[in-house]
Design an enzyme around this catalytic site. Structure first.
Site, short mmCIF file in Angstrom:
data_model
loop_
_atom_site.label_atom_id
_atom_site.label_comp_id
_atom_site.label_asym_id
_atom_site.label_seq_id
_atom_site.Cartn_x
_atom_site.Cartn_y
_atom_site.Cartn_z
CB THR A 6 -16.23 5.61 0.27
OG1 THR A 6 -15.69 4.51 -0.43
CG2 THR A 6 -17.55 5.23 0.87
CB SER A 66 -8.07 5.55 -4.05
OG SER A 66 -8.20 4.29 -3.50
CB SER A 67 -8.97 1.28 -7.88
OG SER A 67 -9.49 0.80 -6.68
CG ASP A 93 -9.88 0.58 -1.93
OD1 ASP A 93 -10.16 0.37 -0.74
OD2 ASP A 93 -10.65 0.32 -2.87
CB THR A 141 -0.23 -1.25 5.72
OG1 THR A 141 1.18 -1.10 5.71
CG2 THR A 141 -0.61 -2.36 4.78
CB THR A 167 9.73 -8.22 5.71
OG1 THR A 167 8.94 -9.34 6.13
CG2 THR A 167 9.29 -7.00 6.48
N1 ASP Z 1 -12.86 2.05 -3.34
C1 ASP Z 1 -12.80 3.24 -2.54
C2 ASP Z 1 -11.54 4.01 -2.92
O1 ASP Z 1 -10.48 3.67 -2.51
C3 ASP Z 1 -12.80 2.92 -1.09
C4 ASP Z 1 -12.72 4.14 -0.22
O2 ASP Z 1 -13.11 5.22 -0.60
O3 ASP Z 1 -12.26 4.04 0.92
O4 ASP Z 1 -11.63 4.95 -3.64
#
Ligand code: ASP
Length: 341
Positions: free
Chosen positions: A15, A60-61, A92, A167, A277
């Protein structure tokens, strides 16, 4: 007068460098160099900033180990020419990526600071500017030619954390990350205050870049009602080498014989099983309850207070080394980069 520091900004995507399509409202990647030119505040920083961007910035997904390697190779290639690195990425999976990078960079002696934002840098209410500017300041903070943070860290919303302790806890708040089992390395307010006692000591050894990661791992999150068929099919995945079991509370799991037997068989087949955990904070404590005694007996590895993100990274890293099956448990249970207490 303090020396001017050279900082390399590495944009992988996310983002922070995106712009909103005015018609559809969808966020898409933009030329990050051009965006940076719109932040005149950067000229006020007492350091020289260079930038490099992934050819095709990603959400990042879409991150995976191939991109981790691209990233550490950029750092390796530029290691001697820069005093610090700021990695801009999507939040993410930032905890996974930054944990992995912490294992891949052995004997790190320069700051590698991950950051990103919840809103694009061009947005009126953006959190990106503060995150970016302070991350650069942290990466260029030196005392007597020694960096204050010679480790992989993550800066978000006024807090600097050890990356492999983090996290992502919130998809909406600017305070998107937490480090529940380790104190912040720094806090930013009117002053930038470093908590030097909890920061990694400076290493004089030569950097070793570890690029072999083995992805034959899986996370198995327990839930009341989980069936034998589910557990059995996961444990029997072809080529599987490691399982992270997300257990309840302080490392507890069902005592049903079928469950313990399945795990025992997998361990006997040479699969490593780590107990982590599913609570966000606190630690596994094998043997505290009846419900974890069997797990201890069959040789499950104690994840202690490691995060799941860091356990995945450590698993991939250790499976990629030549470590023997005999040593695996001991090494996993030992802190390598400050990821475990
Ligand atoms: N979906 C975005 C990513 O992880 C969210 C972000 O940039 O924070 O790439």
């Amino acid at each position: 007068m303090s020396k001017q520091r050279n900082i390399l900004l590495v944009y992988t995507g996310g983002t922070i460098g995106m712009i909103k399509d005015p018609i559809t409202g969808v966020l898409r990647a933009f030329n990050f160099d051009k965006l940076l030119k719109r932040i005149p505040e950067l000229n006020l920083l007492d350091c020289k900033i260079a930038t490099v961007s992934f050819n095709e910035p990603i959400d990042s997904s879409d991150m995976n180990t191939k991109y981790y390697i691209d990233l550490v190779e950029i750092i390796e290639k530029n290691y001697d020419d820069y005093d610090g690195f700021v990695v801009l990425s999507g939040s993410d999976t930032m905890s996974y990526a930054s944990s992995a990078v912490s294992f891949m960079l052995e004997n790190l002696s320069k700051p590698v600071i991950f950051t990103g934002s919840q809103l694009p840098i061009g947005d009126l209410r953006t959190d990106a500017k503060e995150n970016l500017i302070t991350a650069i300041q942290i990466a260029s903070s030196y005392i007597n030619d020694i960096p204050i943070v010679p480790e992989v860290a993550l800066y978000f919303e006024y807090q600097l954390y050890r990356a492999n302790r983090t996290t992502k806890i919130n998809a909406e708040h600017f305070e998107a990350f937490a480090s529940l089992n380790y104190p912040p390395l720094a806090k930013s307010g009117v002053h930038l205050k470093f908590n030097t006692e909890v920061i990694m000591p400076y290493s004089k050894k030569e950097l070793i870049v570890r690029k072999v990661l083995d992805t034959n791992v899986v996370i198995l999150k327990l839930f009341p009602g989980i069936t034998k068929a589910t557990v059995s099919s996961i444990l029997n995945i072809k080529s599987l080498k490691g399982i992270i079991i997300e257990t309840y509370g302080s490392g507890n799991a069902p005592t049903a014989l079928w469950f313990i037997d399945l795990l025992k068989d997998a361990i006997q087949k040479g699969i490593f099983i780590i107990n982590v955990t599913q609570c966000s904070g606190g630690s596994v404590n094998l043997g505290q309850y009846d419900t974890s005694i069997q797990l201890k007996k069959i040789g499950i590895i104690d994840g202690k207070d490691i995060t799941t993100e860091s356990a995945v990274a450590k698993f991939m890293y250790l499976l990629g080394t030549k470590i023997t099956a005999k040593d695996f448990k001991k090494v996993f249970e030992t802190s390598l980069r400050g990821e475990i207490t």
